[in-house]
Design a protein around this motif. Structure first.
Motif, PDB file in Angstrom:
ATOM      1  N   PRO A 194       0.825  -1.042  -0.038  1.00 29.42           N
ATOM      2  CA  PRO A 194      -0.069   0.119  -0.188  1.00 29.42           C
ATOM      3  C   PRO A 194       0.811   1.224  -0.031  1.00 29.42           C
ATOM      4  O   PRO A 194       0.458   2.166  -0.719  1.00 29.42           O
ATOM      5  N   TYR A 195       1.841   1.356   0.748  1.00 31.14           N
ATOM      6  CA  TYR A 195       2.665   2.406   0.810  1.00 31.14           C
ATOM      7  C   TYR A 195       3.574   2.557  -0.514  1.00 31.14           C
ATOM      8  O   TYR A 195       3.734   3.512  -0.998  1.00 31.14           O
ATOM      9  N   VAL A 196       4.345   1.433  -0.861  1.00 32.29           N
ATOM     10  CA  VAL A 196       5.146   1.501  -1.886  1.00 32.29           C
ATOM     11  C   VAL A 196       4.557   1.932  -3.303  1.00 32.29           C
ATOM     12  O   VAL A 196       5.029   2.888  -4.023  1.00 32.29           O
ATOM     13  N   ILE A 197       3.283   1.254  -3.441  1.00 33.01           N
ATOM     14  CA  ILE A 197       2.615   1.604  -4.760  1.00 33.01           C
ATOM     15  C   ILE A 197       1.909   3.226  -4.630  1.00 33.01           C
ATOM     16  O   ILE A 197       2.139   3.880  -5.861  1.00 33.01           O
ATOM     17  N   LYS A 198       1.710   3.640  -3.663  1.00 35.58           N
ATOM     18  CA  LYS A 198       1.385   5.167  -3.438  1.00 35.58           C
ATOM     19  C   LYS A 198       2.678   6.053  -3.695  1.00 35.58           C
ATOM     20  O   LYS A 198       2.607   7.053  -4.101  1.00 35.58           O
ATOM     21  N   ALA A 199       3.966   5.529  -3.257  1.00 37.12           N
ATOM     22  CA  ALA A 199       4.969   6.228  -3.537  1.00 37.12           C
ATOM     23  C   ALA A 199       5.733   6.134  -4.779  1.00 37.12           C
ATOM     24  O   ALA A 199       6.006   7.219  -5.497  1.00 37.12           O
ATOM     25  N   LEU A 200       5.521   4.825  -5.569  1.00 38.89           N
ATOM     26  CA  LEU A 200       6.160   4.682  -6.791  1.00 38.89           C
ATOM     27  C   LEU A 200       5.249   5.192  -7.984  1.00 38.89           C
ATOM     28  O   LEU A 200       5.522   5.150  -8.717  1.00 38.89           O
ATOM     29  N   GLY A 201       3.955   4.953  -7.676  1.00 39.51           N
ATOM     30  CA  GLY A 201       2.921   4.951  -8.657  1.00 39.51           C
ATOM     31  C   GLY A 201       2.566   3.503  -9.173  1.00 39.51           C
ATOM     32  O   GLY A 201       3.465   2.719  -9.255  1.00 39.51           O
ATOM     33  N   GLU A 202       1.452   3.279  -9.671  1.00 38.71           N
ATOM     34  CA  GLU A 202       1.213   1.888  -9.952  1.00 38.71           C
ATOM     35  C   GLU A 202       1.789   1.499 -11.280  1.00 38.71           C
ATOM     36  O   GLU A 202       2.526   0.175 -11.286  1.00 38.71           O
ATOM     37  N   ARG A 203       2.159   2.336 -12.266  1.00 39.20           N
ATOM     38  CA  ARG A 203       3.025   1.713 -13.398  1.00 39.20           C
ATOM     39  C   ARG A 203       4.616   1.185 -13.194  1.00 39.20           C
ATOM     40  O   ARG A 203       4.815   0.125 -13.375  1.00 39.20           O
ATOM     41  N   ALA A 204       5.249   2.107 -12.128  1.00 38.25           N
ATOM     42  CA  ALA A 204       6.324   1.602 -11.772  1.00 38.25           C
ATOM     43  C   ALA A 204       6.447   0.496 -10.823  1.00 38.25           C
ATOM     44  O   ALA A 204       7.169  -0.653 -10.926  1.00 38.25           O
ATOM     45  N   ALA A 205       5.416   0.192  -9.896  1.00 43.32           N
ATOM     46  CA  ALA A 205       5.409  -0.874  -9.036  1.00 43.32           C
ATOM     47  C   ALA A 205       5.138  -2.023  -9.791  1.00 43.32           C
ATOM     48  O   ALA A 205       5.609  -3.101  -9.667  1.00 43.32           O
ATOM     49  N   ARG A 206       4.258  -2.040 -10.933  1.00 46.44           N
ATOM     50  CA  ARG A 206       3.798  -3.370 -11.633  1.00 46.44           C
ATOM     51  C   ARG A 206       5.425  -3.722 -12.174  1.00 46.44           C
ATOM     52  O   ARG A 206       5.742  -5.080 -12.463  1.00 46.44           O
ATOM     53  N   ARG A 207       6.233  -3.041 -12.826  1.00 46.35           N
ATOM     54  CA  ARG A 207       7.607  -3.333 -13.252  1.00 46.35           C
ATOM     55  C   ARG A 207       8.604  -3.822 -11.838  1.00 46.35           C
ATOM     56  O   ARG A 207       9.061  -4.897 -12.022  1.00 46.35           O
TER      57      ARG A 207
END
Length: 278
Positions: free
Chosen positions: A146-159
Protein backbone atom coordinates in the motif's frame (compact mmCIF):
# COMPACT_ATOMS: atom_id res chain seq x y z
CA UNK A 1 19.87 -5.48 23.42
CA UNK A 2 18.03 -2.64 21.70
CA UNK A 3 17.85 -2.80 17.93
CA UNK A 4 17.43 0.96 17.72
CA UNK A 5 19.62 3.90 18.64
CA UNK A 6 17.39 6.78 19.71
CA UNK A 7 18.80 10.29 20.04
CA UNK A 8 16.90 13.39 21.12
CA UNK A 9 17.87 16.81 19.77
CA UNK A 10 15.55 19.46 21.12
CA UNK A 11 12.21 19.06 19.32
CA UNK A 12 13.64 16.43 16.96
CA UNK A 13 14.06 12.70 17.55
CA UNK A 14 16.56 10.62 15.55
CA UNK A 15 15.71 6.92 15.32
CA UNK A 16 18.50 4.79 13.87
CA UNK A 17 18.29 1.13 12.89
CA UNK A 18 21.23 -0.28 14.80
CA UNK A 19 22.22 -3.73 13.57
CA UNK A 20 24.93 -2.75 11.08
CA UNK A 21 26.55 -6.19 11.22
CA UNK A 22 23.31 -7.63 9.79
CA UNK A 23 22.77 -4.78 7.32
CA UNK A 24 19.94 -3.57 9.57
CA UNK A 25 17.70 -6.42 8.47
CA UNK A 26 14.62 -6.59 10.67
CA UNK A 27 13.08 -9.40 12.63
CA UNK A 28 10.17 -9.76 15.05
CA UNK A 29 12.02 -7.88 17.79
CA UNK A 30 12.93 -4.97 15.48
CA UNK A 31 9.34 -4.75 14.29
CA UNK A 32 8.07 -4.69 17.89
CA UNK A 33 10.58 -2.03 18.90
CA UNK A 34 9.84 0.22 15.91
CA UNK A 35 6.11 -0.09 16.55
CA UNK A 36 6.53 0.75 20.23
CA UNK A 37 8.91 3.64 19.57
CA UNK A 38 6.76 5.35 16.96
CA UNK A 39 3.63 4.80 19.06
CA UNK A 40 5.33 6.59 21.94
CA UNK A 41 6.68 9.40 19.77
CA UNK A 42 3.17 10.01 18.42
CA UNK A 43 2.07 11.06 21.91
CA UNK A 44 4.85 13.64 22.35
CA UNK A 45 3.11 16.97 21.76
CA UNK A 46 6.41 18.88 21.77
CA UNK A 47 7.99 16.79 19.02
CA UNK A 48 8.29 18.53 15.64
CA UNK A 49 10.18 16.04 13.45
CA UNK A 50 11.46 12.46 13.45
CA UNK A 51 14.50 11.36 11.43
CA UNK A 52 14.59 7.64 10.57
CA UNK A 53 18.11 6.56 9.67
CA UNK A 54 20.48 3.63 10.04
CA UNK A 55 24.01 2.90 11.17
CA UNK A 56 26.45 1.06 8.93
CA UNK A 57 26.75 0.56 5.19
CA UNK A 58 23.15 -0.51 4.49
CA UNK A 59 19.94 1.28 5.40
CA UNK A 60 17.92 -1.94 5.57
CA UNK A 61 18.38 -5.26 3.78
CA UNK A 62 14.81 -6.37 4.40
CA UNK A 63 14.07 -9.44 6.49
CA UNK A 64 16.67 -11.08 8.72
CA UNK A 65 17.80 -14.50 7.46
CA UNK A 66 17.32 -16.22 10.80
CA UNK A 67 13.82 -14.81 11.03
CA UNK A 68 13.12 -16.04 7.49
CA UNK A 69 14.39 -19.52 8.41
CA UNK A 70 11.93 -19.61 11.28
CA UNK A 71 9.10 -18.42 9.04
CA UNK A 72 9.78 -21.29 6.64
CA UNK A 73 8.10 -23.62 9.14
CA UNK A 74 5.21 -21.31 10.05
CA UNK A 75 1.62 -22.38 9.49
CA UNK A 76 -0.71 -20.12 7.50
CA UNK A 77 -2.16 -18.75 10.74
CA UNK A 78 1.30 -18.01 12.13
CA UNK A 79 2.30 -16.25 8.92
CA UNK A 80 -0.91 -14.22 9.04
CA UNK A 81 -0.21 -13.12 12.61
CA UNK A 82 3.39 -12.30 11.75
CA UNK A 83 2.35 -10.31 8.70
CA UNK A 84 -0.13 -8.41 10.83
CA UNK A 85 2.64 -7.26 13.14
CA UNK A 86 4.64 -5.95 10.18
CA UNK A 87 1.54 -4.23 8.79
CA UNK A 88 0.95 -2.59 12.18
CA UNK A 89 4.53 -1.32 12.32
CA UNK A 90 4.29 0.24 8.87
CA UNK A 91 0.94 1.83 9.66
CA UNK A 92 2.29 3.23 12.95
CA UNK A 93 5.14 4.97 11.12
CA UNK A 94 2.98 6.17 8.23
CA UNK A 95 0.25 7.51 10.53
CA UNK A 96 2.62 9.41 12.82
CA UNK A 97 1.21 12.93 13.38
CA UNK A 98 4.82 14.14 13.39
CA UNK A 99 6.62 14.42 10.01
CA UNK A 100 9.07 11.55 9.48
CA UNK A 101 12.19 12.13 7.35
CA UNK A 102 14.06 9.10 6.01
CA UNK A 103 17.84 9.57 5.92
CA UNK A 104 18.97 6.79 3.56
CA UNK A 105 22.73 6.31 3.61
CA UNK A 106 22.95 2.81 2.13
CA UNK A 107 21.16 0.12 0.15
CA UNK A 108 17.51 -0.45 0.79
CA UNK A 109 15.91 -3.78 -0.07
CA UNK A 110 12.53 -5.47 0.43
CA UNK A 111 10.85 -4.30 3.60
CA UNK A 112 13.39 -1.50 3.84
CA UNK A 113 11.73 0.08 0.80
CA UNK A 114 8.48 -0.16 2.73
CA UNK A 115 10.01 1.76 5.63
CA UNK A 116 11.14 4.52 3.27
CA UNK A 117 7.75 4.64 1.56
CA UNK A 118 6.06 5.25 4.92
CA UNK A 119 8.09 8.42 5.53
CA UNK A 120 6.95 11.91 4.56
CA UNK A 121 10.27 13.12 3.15
CA UNK A 122 13.09 10.92 1.84
CA UNK A 123 16.70 12.05 1.42
CA UNK A 124 19.11 9.50 -0.07
CA UNK A 125 22.80 9.34 -0.88
CA UNK A 126 23.46 9.08 -4.60
CA UNK A 127 25.11 5.64 -4.41
CA UNK A 128 22.10 4.00 -2.72
CA UNK A 129 20.38 1.15 -4.53
CA UNK A 130 16.76 0.12 -4.04
CA UNK A 131 15.24 -3.28 -4.74
CA UNK A 132 11.85 -4.86 -4.18
CA UNK A 133 13.49 -8.24 -3.97
CA UNK A 134 10.66 -10.44 -2.69
CA UNK A 135 9.93 -12.19 -5.99
CA UNK A 136 13.51 -13.50 -6.05
CA UNK A 137 12.60 -15.50 -2.95
CA UNK A 138 9.28 -16.70 -4.30
CA UNK A 139 7.42 -14.13 -2.20
CA UNK A 140 5.56 -10.87 -2.81
CA UNK A 141 5.85 -7.43 -1.16
CA UNK A 142 2.28 -7.72 0.06
CA UNK A 143 2.48 -5.94 3.42
CA UNK A 144 4.49 -2.97 2.17
CA UNK A 145 2.54 -2.67 -1.08
CA UNK A 146 0.00 0.00 0.00
CA UNK A 147 2.80 2.42 0.84
CA UNK A 148 5.18 1.50 -1.99
CA UNK A 149 2.50 1.70 -4.69
CA UNK A 150 1.48 5.16 -3.44
CA UNK A 151 5.11 6.28 -3.47
CA UNK A 152 6.19 4.73 -6.79
CA UNK A 153 2.90 4.84 -8.67
CA UNK A 154 1.10 1.84 -10.11
CA UNK A 155 3.04 1.65 -13.37
CA UNK A 156 6.46 1.59 -11.74
CA UNK A 157 5.25 -0.82 -9.06
CA UNK A 158 4.07 -3.23 -11.77
CA UNK A 159 7.59 -3.34 -13.15
CA UNK A 160 9.70 -3.46 -10.00
CA UNK A 161 7.45 -5.86 -8.11
CA UNK A 162 7.65 -8.50 -10.84
CA UNK A 163 11.24 -7.98 -12.02
CA UNK A 164 12.87 -7.46 -8.58
CA UNK A 165 15.41 -5.27 -10.39
CA UNK A 166 17.73 -3.02 -8.47
CA UNK A 167 17.22 0.69 -9.25
CA UNK A 168 19.28 3.73 -8.38
CA UNK A 169 18.57 6.63 -6.05
CA UNK A 170 18.26 8.88 -9.11
CA UNK A 171 15.66 6.53 -10.57
CA UNK A 172 13.86 6.39 -7.23
CA UNK A 173 13.75 10.18 -7.23
CA UNK A 174 12.35 10.30 -10.76
CA UNK A 175 9.61 7.87 -9.72
CA UNK A 176 8.71 9.79 -6.57
CA UNK A 177 9.96 7.43 -3.88
CA UNK A 178 12.86 9.75 -3.00
CA UNK A 179 12.66 13.54 -2.74
CA UNK A 180 16.32 14.55 -2.53
CA UNK A 181 19.48 12.83 -3.77
CA UNK A 182 22.90 14.09 -2.70
CA UNK A 183 26.53 13.03 -2.30
CA UNK A 184 27.16 10.71 0.63
CA UNK A 185 29.18 13.33 2.51
CA UNK A 186 26.34 15.85 2.11
CA UNK A 187 23.58 13.54 3.43
CA UNK A 188 23.60 14.87 6.98
CA UNK A 189 23.45 18.49 5.85
CA UNK A 190 20.72 17.81 3.30
CA UNK A 191 18.63 16.03 5.92
CA UNK A 192 19.19 18.82 8.43
CA UNK A 193 17.97 21.36 5.89
CA UNK A 194 14.66 19.50 5.67
CA UNK A 195 14.46 19.28 9.45
CA UNK A 196 15.25 23.01 9.73
CA UNK A 197 12.45 23.88 7.30
CA UNK A 198 9.90 21.81 9.21
CA UNK A 199 10.88 22.93 12.71
CA UNK A 200 10.74 26.60 11.76
CA UNK A 201 7.10 26.33 10.70
CA UNK A 202 4.16 26.50 13.08
CA UNK A 203 4.20 23.20 15.02
CA UNK A 204 0.42 22.75 14.98
CA UNK A 205 0.25 23.89 11.35
CA UNK A 206 2.79 21.25 10.31
CA UNK A 207 0.71 18.50 11.90
CA UNK A 208 -2.45 19.92 10.35
CA UNK A 209 -0.79 20.04 6.92
CA UNK A 210 0.30 16.40 7.16
CA UNK A 211 -3.21 15.32 8.14
CA UNK A 212 -4.72 17.47 5.38
CA UNK A 213 -2.80 15.61 2.68
CA UNK A 214 -4.06 12.28 4.03
CA UNK A 215 -7.65 13.46 4.23
CA UNK A 216 -7.81 15.18 0.83
CA UNK A 217 -5.74 12.87 -1.40
CA UNK A 218 -7.94 10.82 -3.70
CA UNK A 219 -11.19 12.44 -2.57
CA UNK A 220 -13.73 13.66 -5.16
CA UNK A 221 -13.90 17.42 -5.55
CA UNK A 222 -17.46 17.81 -4.30
CA UNK A 223 -19.42 19.93 -1.84
CA UNK A 224 -18.42 17.76 1.11
CA UNK A 225 -14.73 18.24 0.38
CA UNK A 226 -15.16 21.97 -0.20
CA UNK A 227 -16.92 22.35 3.15
CA UNK A 228 -14.31 20.26 4.93
CA UNK A 229 -11.45 22.39 3.63
CA UNK A 230 -13.32 25.60 4.53
CA UNK A 231 -13.76 24.28 8.06
CA UNK A 232 -10.08 23.37 8.29
CA UNK A 233 -8.92 26.86 7.29
CA UNK A 234 -11.38 28.43 9.73
CA UNK A 235 -10.15 26.18 12.53
CA UNK A 236 -6.49 27.02 12.02
CA UNK A 237 -7.03 30.74 11.41
CA UNK A 238 -8.95 30.95 14.68
CA UNK A 239 -6.32 28.98 16.63
CA UNK A 240 -3.79 30.65 18.90
CA UNK A 241 -0.95 29.60 16.60
CA UNK A 242 -2.75 30.83 13.50
CA UNK A 243 -3.46 34.21 15.06
CA UNK A 244 0.15 34.50 16.26
CA UNK A 245 1.52 33.62 12.83
CA UNK A 246 -0.61 36.19 11.03
CA UNK A 247 0.15 38.91 13.58
CA UNK A 248 3.88 38.17 13.38
CA UNK A 249 3.74 38.44 9.59
CA UNK A 250 1.81 41.73 9.67
CA UNK A 251 4.08 43.17 12.36
CA UNK A 252 7.21 41.97 10.55
CA UNK A 253 8.53 40.01 13.53
CA UNK A 254 9.38 36.37 14.21
CA UNK A 255 6.52 34.20 15.48
CA UNK A 256 6.71 32.95 19.05
CA UNK A 257 7.35 29.34 18.07
CA UNK A 258 10.78 30.25 16.69
CA UNK A 259 12.02 31.15 20.17
CA UNK A 260 12.71 27.48 20.94
CA UNK A 261 13.19 26.14 17.41
CA UNK A 262 16.98 25.96 17.69
CA UNK A 263 17.83 22.34 18.54
CA UNK A 264 19.72 21.38 21.67
CA UNK A 265 22.92 19.35 21.28
CA UNK A 266 22.34 15.73 20.34
CA UNK A 267 22.58 13.37 23.28
CA UNK A 268 23.84 10.03 21.89
CA UNK A 269 22.39 6.99 23.54
CA UNK A 270 19.76 8.94 25.48
CA UNK A 271 16.72 6.74 25.68
CA UNK A 272 13.75 8.03 27.62
CA UNK A 273 11.27 5.66 26.01
CA UNK A 274 10.26 2.47 27.76
CA UNK A 275 11.63 -0.73 26.31
CA UNK A 276 9.09 -2.80 24.36
CA UNK A 277 7.48 -5.71 26.11
CA UNK A 278 8.16 -8.19 23.30
Amino acid sequence: MSRLDIQHEGHVCHVYLNRPELRNAFDAETIAELTHTFSELATDKALRAIVLGAHGKAFCAGADLNWMRAMADYTWAENHTDGGRLAQMLWTIASSPVPVIAKVQGDCYGGGVGLVACCDVVVAAEQVGFCLSEAKLGLSPATISPYVIKALGERAARRYFVTAERFSAARAQALGLVHEVCAADALHEATQQVVHSITHNGPAAVRACKQLVKDVAGQPLNETLRDMTARRIADIRASDEGREGLQAFLQKRSPAWLADARPAPIKPGVRDLAEPND
